[in-house]
Design a protein around this motif. Structure first.
Motif, PDB file in Angstrom:
ATOM      1  N   LEU A  57       0.809  -1.110  -0.006  1.00 52.39           N
ATOM      2  CA  LEU A  57       0.055   0.214   0.031  1.00 52.39           C
ATOM      3  C   LEU A  57       1.045   1.340  -0.056  1.00 52.39           C
ATOM      4  CD1 LEU A  57      -2.682  -0.966   2.542  1.00 52.39           C
ATOM      5  CD2 LEU A  57      -3.207  -0.699   0.085  1.00 52.39           C
ATOM      6  N   SER A  58       1.819   1.175   0.626  1.00 56.24           N
ATOM      7  CA  SER A  58       2.761   2.429   0.746  1.00 56.24           C
ATOM      8  C   SER A  58       3.256   2.616  -0.498  1.00 56.24           C
ATOM      9  CB  SER A  58       4.151   1.986   1.684  1.00 56.24           C
ATOM     10  OG  SER A  58       4.971   3.067   1.683  1.00 56.24           O
ATOM     11  N   ARG A  59       3.769   1.749  -1.554  1.00 51.29           N
ATOM     12  CA  ARG A  59       4.126   1.928  -2.802  1.00 51.29           C
ATOM     13  C   ARG A  59       3.046   2.240  -3.819  1.00 51.29           C
ATOM     14  NH1 ARG A  59       6.430  -3.243  -2.031  1.00 51.29           N
ATOM     15  NH2 ARG A  59       4.937  -3.878  -3.585  1.00 51.29           N
ATOM     16  N   GLN A  60       2.067   1.757  -3.669  1.00 50.03           N
ATOM     17  CA  GLN A  60       0.837   1.921  -4.399  1.00 50.03           C
ATOM     18  C   GLN A  60       0.389   3.277  -4.257  1.00 50.03           C
ATOM     19  OE1 GLN A  60      -0.857   0.103  -7.039  1.00 50.03           O
ATOM     20  NE2 GLN A  60       0.819  -1.274  -7.123  1.00 50.03           N
ATOM     21  N   LEU A  61       0.452   3.733  -2.903  1.00 48.67           N
ATOM     22  CA  LEU A  61      -0.439   4.899  -2.681  1.00 48.67           C
ATOM     23  C   LEU A  61       0.694   6.232  -2.347  1.00 48.67           C
ATOM     24  CD1 LEU A  61      -3.340   3.617  -0.595  1.00 48.67           C
ATOM     25  CD2 LEU A  61      -3.487   4.540  -2.819  1.00 48.67           C
ATOM     26  N   ASP A  62       1.936   5.824  -2.328  1.00 47.76           N
ATOM     27  CA  ASP A  62       2.839   6.660  -2.030  1.00 47.76           C
ATOM     28  C   ASP A  62       2.724   7.400  -0.609  1.00 47.76           C
ATOM     29  OD1 ASP A  62       5.046   8.235  -2.637  1.00 47.76           O
ATOM     30  OD2 ASP A  62       4.262   9.959  -3.484  1.00 47.76           O
ATOM     31  N   ILE A  63       2.528   6.590   0.349  1.00 48.09           N
ATOM     32  CA  ILE A  63       2.382   6.920   1.693  1.00 48.09           C
ATOM     33  C   ILE A  63       3.595   6.258   2.586  1.00 48.09           C
ATOM     34  CG2 ILE A  63       0.813   6.589   3.783  1.00 48.09           C
ATOM     35  CD1 ILE A  63      -1.534   6.435   1.821  1.00 48.09           C
ATOM     36  N   LYS A  64       3.978   7.073   3.482  1.00 46.45           N
ATOM     37  CA  LYS A  64       5.209   6.686   4.049  1.00 46.45           C
ATOM     38  C   LYS A  64       4.605   5.765   5.421  1.00 46.45           C
ATOM     39  CE  LYS A  64       8.808   8.891   7.044  1.00 46.45           C
ATOM     40  NZ  LYS A  64       9.198  10.120   7.643  1.00 46.45           N
ATOM     41  N   ILE A  65       5.500   4.779   5.759  1.00 43.23           N
ATOM     42  CA  ILE A  65       5.518   3.833   6.833  1.00 43.23           C
ATOM     43  C   ILE A  65       5.954   4.452   7.974  1.00 43.23           C
ATOM     44  CG2 ILE A  65       5.501   1.526   7.582  1.00 43.23           C
ATOM     45  CD1 ILE A  65       5.426   0.573   4.839  1.00 43.23           C
ATOM     46  N   VAL A  66       5.304   4.639   9.156  1.00 40.65           N
ATOM     47  CA  VAL A  66       5.847   4.847  10.574  1.00 40.65           C
ATOM     48  C   VAL A  66       6.027   3.912  11.489  1.00 40.65           C
ATOM     49  CG1 VAL A  66       5.441   7.341  10.183  1.00 40.65           C
ATOM     50  CG2 VAL A  66       3.746   6.123  11.446  1.00 40.65           C
ATOM     51  N   ASP A  67       6.803   4.139  12.345  1.00 36.18           N
ATOM     52  CA  ASP A  67       6.743   3.094  13.593  1.00 36.18           C
ATOM     53  C   ASP A  67       6.209   3.942  14.682  1.00 36.18           C
ATOM     54  OD1 ASP A  67       7.375   1.539  15.683  1.00 36.18           O
ATOM     55  OD2 ASP A  67       9.619   1.182  15.193  1.00 36.18           O
TER      56      ASP A  67
END
Length: 607
Positions: A57-67
């Motif tokens: 989803l991060s790649r498809q929607l260009d959204i950053k993953i956070v911890d």
């Protein structure tokens, strides 16, 4: 603009070869039956894991993953989304610049949830961030504290109650009703909910001239909240005294009581202690979770080799076993764990406590009441005539209680009790100081368990490295072992541990079993000979060395270890003589250069 997938999630996952057509078909068939979204269904069926979906989803929607465990969350931003909506939509506002809100979600493809969030945020601009769902759920429990709710009730109560208004002492103790009584009840409920949420063991309510201090002890450390509505203190204290069935007309003398309250589906026993102070009355409440039940030796952290020794000692038909340590060190928990080990149909167990903390089946528990003459000595004399096999004495407070306990141990009973001393060796000597003849102590006493609680390092953020030079100096004072190459873990701080570096506590135990050399020294009233024999005994390991074992395993820090050392001798460092003393207040080290005019005494460690 909300991010949107170009195709359905399942089709995209098949195109990326993260799942097969057959797996997608099976997931779609079971989705309604499971009542889950497609992504959750795929994870539930084991076709894909959550990290893979988040990365996709991060790649498809260009959204950053956070911890989320490592991100500092703005408590003001959190309040932009009410807790009930945050939990339902799996969304958390973590930052607000004024122009842009940072919003963490677990499913950015859920357009309905995004529409609801847009409405809740009243059309304000937000950027989406991705995080694991389990991290979001864990964060909800930490960030949605009751502090804002508590402050709101305090303001409302101040307006309703006023400085000179009379509080309704005849009102019921539930949350129903109108006016100040209902408000103070809701305020107290919020206090307890917040305390249970953060795992507090105690709540302190302390009125001051201009503020009302509410402090919670979490992992042994007090956390403070200040309420400017100091005038509500009397109403708050009065309500608590009513709940604990205390004398509301008596404000000059300390009082003790208890009550039970249900918090988030958990039965919590509250021990209440009031004390008159200059600005009114201070209240301290100990929270005891009855839902948790009695912990086993393993659950309270007793090492395996000590568990085996303890169980052997508890199998003996008679004798005295003492548990020692300061207030709040877990002595009562250890005693109850011992009773749970002994509790069986073939044994009669009687406890004499002040107060009774946990209810145990098949155990005759007596709570002393000095107001009517039901003190420890009176109950103990009666208990010995009740044909017990095991007798638990909450505390050996005076010579009479101690004498009865020793007599019980010498007449065929197994007696368990506590003392307030620093370590196992001094506990035995304390019995002599209280007036017990050495030959009786030698005949009755079987073992002493000394214990403390040290803070456990947060597994999510602890870091390792060699000990600092000043720490090496201290290590050389408490052990002959060469630890220069040993790596120890230290506290850093993250979201999970509220940036303290610690999460929870673990027990440190010192077991002293009496042997022939110690018994001979006691019979001769030779305290020095007893201490020397104790230190040389086979199974004895001082508290500091037991804690050092935890530090070497990465369970706690060296700072916590050094708190267990009563004092250090002078240590030579360069040309300056330095006295090194442990400091509880700053959880670190106090290094004080000494000159001819300054002779500092080693500080005494208190829990």
């Amino acid at each position: 603009m909300k991010p949107k997938l170009k195709k359905r999630l399942g089709d995209l996952l098949v195109e990326e070869r993260l799942i097969s057509e057959a797996q997608l078909s099976n997931a779609l068939q079971q989705q309604n039956q499971l009542g889950l979204k497609l992504g959750a269904t795929l994870i539930h069926l084991g076709y894909i894991n959550e990290d893979q979906i988040l990365s996709f989803l991060s790649r498809q929607l260009d959204i950053k993953i956070v911890d989320l465990l490592k991100v500092k969350i703005d408590p003001n931003a959190v309040q932009l989304i009410p807790e009930v909506h945050a939990r339902r939509l799996r969304a958390l506002a973590i930052h607000d610049t004024g122009d842009m809100i940072s919003l963490v979600v677990s499913d950015p493809a859920d357009l309905h949830s995004l529409d609801v969030l847009t409405s809740l945020l009243k059309g304000r601009q937000f950027e989406l961030l991705l995080a694991r769902e389990d991290q979001l759920i864990e964060s909800f429990d930490r960030v949605y504290r009751r502090t804002k709710e508590i402050a709101s009730f305090a303001v409302k109560l101040s307006e309703e109650h006023g400085e000179n208004a009379q509080f309704d002492v005849t009102a019921s103790l539930n949350l129903e009703g109108e006016g100040a009584d209902a408000t103070v009840a809701k305020l107290i409920q919020s206090l307890f909910e917040d305390a249970v949420q953060v795992g507090a063991s105690d709540i302190h309510i302390e009125p001051d001239e201009h503020v009302l201090r509410i402090r919670q002890r979490v992992d042994g450390v007090l956390q403070e909240t200040l309420l400017p509505e100091s005038s509500i203190a009397s109403a708050l204290v009065l309500r608590l005294k009513l709940m604990a069935k205390l004398d509301i007309s008596e404000k000059r003398l300390p009082q003790d009581g208890r009550f039970n309250i249900n918090v988030k589906g958990r039965s919590i026993d509250i021990r209440v202690s009031t004390m008159p102070i200059q600005q009114g009355e201070s209240v301290v409440m100990r929270l005891l979770d009855q839902s948790a039940g009695v912990l086993s030796f393993k659950e309270i952290g007793i090492p395996n080799h000590l568990q085996a020794r303890l169980k052997l000692l508890l199998k003996r038909p008679n004798g005295l076993i003492l548990v020692t340590g300061p207030t709040g060190s877990g002595k009562t928990t250890t005693l109850y764990s011992s009773l749970a080990t002994l509790n069986e149909p073939g044994k009669k167990i009687i406890t004499v406590e002040d107060p009774v903390e946990y209810r145990l089946e098949r155990v005759n528990q007596v709570q002393v009441n000095s107001k009517i003459g039901l003190d420890f000595a009176t109950v103990l004399r009666t208990a010995l005539r009740q044909d017990p096999d095991v007798l638990l004495v909450g505390e050996m407070r005076d010579n009479e209680t101690m004498q009865i306990g020793i007599r019980g141990a010498l007449t065929g009973h197994l007696v368990l009790s506590t003392l307030h001393t620093n370590d196992a060796i001094s506990s035995t000597l304390r019995l002599l100081d209280m007036g017990a003849p050495g030959y009786l102590v030698a005949s009755a006493l079987r073992a002493v368990i000394a214990q403390r609680l040290v803070r456990r390092l947060c597994e999510n953020c602890k870091s390792d490295g060699p000990a600092l030079p000043e720490q090496q100096l201290l290590l050389e004072r408490i052990t002959d072992e060469n630890l220069k190459q040993t790596h120890f873990h230290s506290a850093l701080g993250c979201q999970r541990c509220q940036f303290t570096g610690y999460r929870g506590r673990i027990g440190v135990f010192e077991l002293l079993e009496l042997n022939e050399q110690m018994i001979s020294a006691l019979r001769l009233d030779d305290s020095d000979g007893f201490a020397k024999a104790a230190k040389q005994s086979k199974y004895f390991k001082p508290l500091a060395l037991a804690a050092l074992d935890y530090a070497k395993q990465g369970l706690t820090s060296l700072e916590e270890v050094f708190k267990l050392v009563d004092h250090f001798d002078h240590v030579k460092k360069s040309d300056d003589e330095i006295e090194i003393t442990p400091s509880i207040r700053d959880s670190g080290l106090t290094l004080t250069p000494l000159d001819e005019s300054h002779h500092a005494l080693p500080s005494e460690i208190n829990d």
